[in-house]
Design a protein around this motif. Structure first.
Motif, PDB file in Angstrom:
ATOM      1  N   SER A 108       0.858  -1.190   0.000  1.00 14.50           N
ATOM      2  CA  SER A 108       0.000   0.000   0.000  1.00 14.50           C
ATOM      3  C   SER A 108       0.891   1.235   0.000  1.00 14.50           C
ATOM      4  O   SER A 108       2.097   1.144   0.292  1.00 14.50           O
ATOM      5  N   GLY A 109       0.282   2.364  -0.278  1.00  9.52           N
ATOM      6  CA  GLY A 109       1.049   3.603  -0.283  1.00  9.52           C
ATOM      7  C   GLY A 109       1.644   3.900   1.079  1.00  9.52           C
ATOM      8  O   GLY A 109       2.800   4.326   1.192  1.00  9.52           O
ATOM      9  N   SER A 110       0.845   3.675   2.123  1.00  8.59           N
ATOM     10  CA  SER A 110       1.345   3.926   3.481  1.00  8.59           C
ATOM     11  C   SER A 110       2.594   3.095   3.736  1.00  8.59           C
ATOM     12  O   SER A 110       3.593   3.573   4.267  1.00  8.59           O
ATOM     13  N   GLU A 111       2.505   1.841   3.325  1.00  8.06           N
ATOM     14  CA  GLU A 111       3.619   0.934   3.594  1.00  8.06           C
ATOM     15  C   GLU A 111       4.857   1.337   2.789  1.00  8.06           C
ATOM     16  O   GLU A 111       5.988   1.288   3.301  1.00  8.06           O
ATOM     17  N   MET A 132      10.083  11.297  -2.773  1.00  6.47           N
ATOM     18  CA  MET A 132       8.953  11.812  -3.551  1.00  6.47           C
ATOM     19  C   MET A 132       7.817  10.797  -3.456  1.00  6.47           C
ATOM     20  O   MET A 132       7.974   9.641  -3.871  1.00  6.47           O
ATOM     21  N   ASP A 133       6.692  11.233  -2.913  1.00  5.81           N
ATOM     22  CA  ASP A 133       5.532  10.354  -2.761  1.00  5.81           C
ATOM     23  C   ASP A 133       4.675  10.456  -4.025  1.00  5.81           C
ATOM     24  O   ASP A 133       3.901  11.390  -4.198  1.00  5.81           O
ATOM     25  N   GLU A 134       4.831   9.458  -4.894  1.00  4.40           N
ATOM     26  CA  GLU A 134       4.100   9.423  -6.170  1.00  4.40           C
ATOM     27  C   GLU A 134       2.887   8.489  -6.073  1.00  4.40           C
ATOM     28  O   GLU A 134       2.411   7.995  -7.095  1.00  4.40           O
ATOM     29  N   ALA A 176       2.021   3.592  -5.506  1.00  5.01           N
ATOM     30  CA  ALA A 176       1.061   2.538  -5.161  1.00  5.01           C
ATOM     31  C   ALA A 176      -0.123   2.569  -6.133  1.00  5.01           C
ATOM     32  O   ALA A 176      -0.085   1.924  -7.181  1.00  5.01           O
ATOM     33  N   LYS A 177      -1.111   3.390  -5.817  1.00  2.00           N
ATOM     34  CA  LYS A 177      -2.421   3.341  -6.490  1.00  2.00           C
ATOM     35  C   LYS A 177      -2.394   2.926  -7.972  1.00  2.00           C
ATOM     36  O   LYS A 177      -2.934   1.907  -8.355  1.00  2.00           O
ATOM     37  N   GLY A 178      -1.783   3.761  -8.815  1.00  2.00           N
ATOM     38  CA  GLY A 178      -1.824   3.502 -10.262  1.00  2.00           C
ATOM     39  C   GLY A 178      -0.832   2.449 -10.725  1.00  2.00           C
ATOM     40  O   GLY A 178      -0.809   2.102 -11.907  1.00  2.00           O
TER      41      GLY A 178
HETATM   42  C1  LIG Z   1      -0.068  10.934  -1.541  1.00  5.51           C
HETATM   43  C2  LIG Z   1      -0.481   9.690  -0.827  1.00  5.51           C
HETATM   44  N1  LIG Z   1       0.459   8.955  -0.235  1.00  5.51           N
HETATM   45  C3  LIG Z   1       0.157   7.819   0.415  1.00  5.51           C
HETATM   46  C4  LIG Z   1      -1.147   7.387   0.507  1.00  5.51           C
HETATM   47  C5  LIG Z   1      -1.468   6.140   1.271  1.00  5.51           C
HETATM   48  O1  LIG Z   1      -1.763   5.104   0.402  1.00  5.51           O
HETATM   49  P1  LIG Z   1      -2.601   3.853   0.927  1.00  5.51           P
HETATM   50  O2  LIG Z   1      -3.983   4.318   1.198  1.00  5.51           O
HETATM   51  O3  LIG Z   1      -2.482   2.887  -0.230  1.00  5.51           O
HETATM   52  O4  LIG Z   1      -1.910   3.338   2.121  1.00  5.51           O
HETATM   53  C6  LIG Z   1      -2.171   8.109  -0.109  1.00  5.51           C
HETATM   54  C7  LIG Z   1      -3.573   7.660  -0.058  1.00  5.51           C
HETATM   55  O5  LIG Z   1      -4.493   8.298  -0.491  1.00  5.51           O
HETATM   56  C8  LIG Z   1      -1.834   9.320  -0.766  1.00  5.51           C
HETATM   57  O6  LIG Z   1      -2.792  10.107  -1.278  1.00  5.51           O
END
Ligand SMILES: Cc1ncc(COP(=O)(O)O)c(C=O)c1O
Length: 458
Positions: free
Chosen positions: A118-121, A258-260, A287-289
């Motif tokens: 996940s993005g958080s991870e 950089m958080d992409e 993550a997402k895309g």
């Molecule tokens: C810029 C950004 N970084 C990290 C995250 C966290 O991603 P995740 O919800 O997959 O953990 C998000 C989630 O919306 C986000 O917008």
């Protein structure tokens, strides 16, 4: 299963009885039904009652970048599942290695790929890497602090939340993780310093240097930034911002992450959001895309110099990156990501994102005469409208008005997003982030829905 095969009433009953929705006050379900989505094709999603919506937010949280129903991705995942669904990330697998090679070719200045879920991870990995790297490099110092930017979001886990500049996301979950501190947002519409671009001397970027000096440069490991602030108000930094940030990072040997997670994979009209700017991050998280949410997968991609710092004689038992993620490295998720990236490239979806994004902004400019339209901004298919009560004072509209606009669009069959429990009193930005396959007629439908909704605002 298709929506005709479901018993809608039964599903609503199950939902109300068992399911705890994300970011939702469940009391609302005493008077309204929960949303249950059943199927999707292209930019259209269908709910449990068979009602179709034009999805202007790519799965609600800007992640189904290639749209619904892309068979090549589903088939790639299925084929991989049959051969080898999974083996632990302490080993490689062909799909993972192909993905690692691809990501480093898309990011030619970065060299090593760490996979998670996940993005958080992905951001947590970046924080742990930054701290351990800095301690290995500067054993006589204690460089552990991570600087973030107000309004940016980096995730839901406690360290990622500690690195988030959205107070409403944090309230009630304190104490947070120590060692995270914020700097001013790069937000020209509401400049923290009361200045105007370009005569502002880029004070928002300079705030990074001030913060490093205030904390002590020998205590700071890294700074994390979104290329374009997403959930915090869709804020595009001004030209030149990242050059100043980069210079400061180099001056103090602070890593730039950089958080992409949102901007990556075509969302802003380029493969990665930071490609719009002249900047060379040490780590990029995504993550997402990455697999367009067909599978959960994220990655932290880093420079060789970081990786090399972790190399040591194996008898030194603490010198490697002592991190693990059970599902990080799922072969099937990697296969999905590979097929997704192939599709983005083959169908030229970054190009379509730019072209349709320009068209969207052009059409939205027609709404500027509405008294509550304060600012329209974005890049590619990532666009926000900031609503205000008064264009001069820029006082934000209430959440009630935001709810009316969004609810009205939903009633017209168009799903859009808004800031949700982010900045107290300032949750006033509408978000438009459709799948990158969107067409002009579909964009017209989105703009017409917003226009209709604005005409009804009381
Ligand atoms: C810029 C950004 N970084 C990290 C995250 C966290 O991603 P995740 O919800 O997959 O953990 C998000 C989630 O919306 C986000 O917008």
């Amino acid at each position: 299963m298709k929506c005709e095969e479901f018993n809608a009433d039964k599903l609503v009953e199950l939902d109300k009885k068992y399911y705890w929705h994300h970011l939702t006050q469940h009391k609302v379900f005493e008077t309204q039904e929960p949303t249950i989505m059943v199927e999707g094709k292209g930019c259209i999603v269908k709910d449990v009652h068979g009602k179709e919506f034009l999805d202007g937010v790519s799965g609600g949280v800007w992640c189904v970048n290639v749209g619904y129903g892309q068979d090549t991705i589903a088939e790639a995942i299925y084929e991989q599942l049959k051969v080898l669904p999974y083996y632990a990330g302490s080993a490689g697998n062909p799909a993972l290695l192909a993905l690692a090679e691809k990501l480093t070719s898309l990011l030619p200045k970065l060299d090593k790929v760490y996979i998670s879920n996940s993005g958080s991870e992905a951001n947590e990995k970046a924080f742990k890497l930054s701290r351990q790297y800095s301690r290995l490099k500067y054993p006589s110092q204690d460089r552990y602090k991570i600087i973030f930017r107000e309004r940016d979001y980096h995730g839901t886990t406690l360290a990622a939340l500690s690195a988030t500049g959205q107070p409403e996301r944090k309230m009630g979950y304190e104490p947070l993780v120590p060692g995270f501190m914020g700097i001013a947002p790069a937000y020209c519409y509401r400049c923290s310093f009361g200045k105007s671009y370009p005569s502002c001397n880029m004070e928002c970027a300079g705030d990074l240097e001030a913060k490093i000096n205030q904390e002590g440069a020998d205590t700071v490991a890294a700074v994390i930034l979104e290329p374009i602030t997403a959930g915090g108000g869709l804020i595009v930094p001004p030209d030149g911002y990242f050059e100043v940030i980069q210079e400061i990072c180099q001056k103090y040997d602070v890593l730039l992450i950089m958080d992409e997670v949102v901007c990556g994979f075509g969302r802003t009209g380029k493969m990665f959001g930071h490609e719009h700017f002249n900047v060379d991050p040490d780590m990029v998280t995504m993550a997402k895309g990455l697999a367009s949410a067909y599978m959960p997968i994220s990655a932290t991609v880093i420079k060789q110099k970081l990786f090399d710092r972790f190399l040591a004689d194996p008898s030194d038992t603490m010198h490697y990156f002592r991190d693990i993620s059970t599902f990080g490295g799922s072969a099937a998720a990697c296969a999905g990501a590979n097929a997704n990236i192939k599709l983005i490239e083959q169908q030229k979806l970054c190009e379509n994102s730019k072209e349709m994004g320009d068209y969207l902004i052009g059409r939205l400019k027609e709404l500027e005469s509405f008294p509550i339209v304060g600012d329209i901004r974005g890049k590619g298919l990532f666009v926000g409208i900031e609503f205000v009560e008064d264009k001069k004072t820029k006082a934000p509209v209430s959440e009630k008005v935001m709810g009316q606009i969004l609810g009205n669009c939903t009633a017209q069959g168009v799903l859009l997003g808004k800031m949700n429990r982010s900045i107290p009193g300032f949750n006033n930005v509408l978000q438009i982030a459709p799948a990158l396959i969107i067409t002009k007629p579909e964009i017209d439908r989105i703009v017409d829905a917003i226009k209709n909704a604005l005409e009804k605002v009381k």
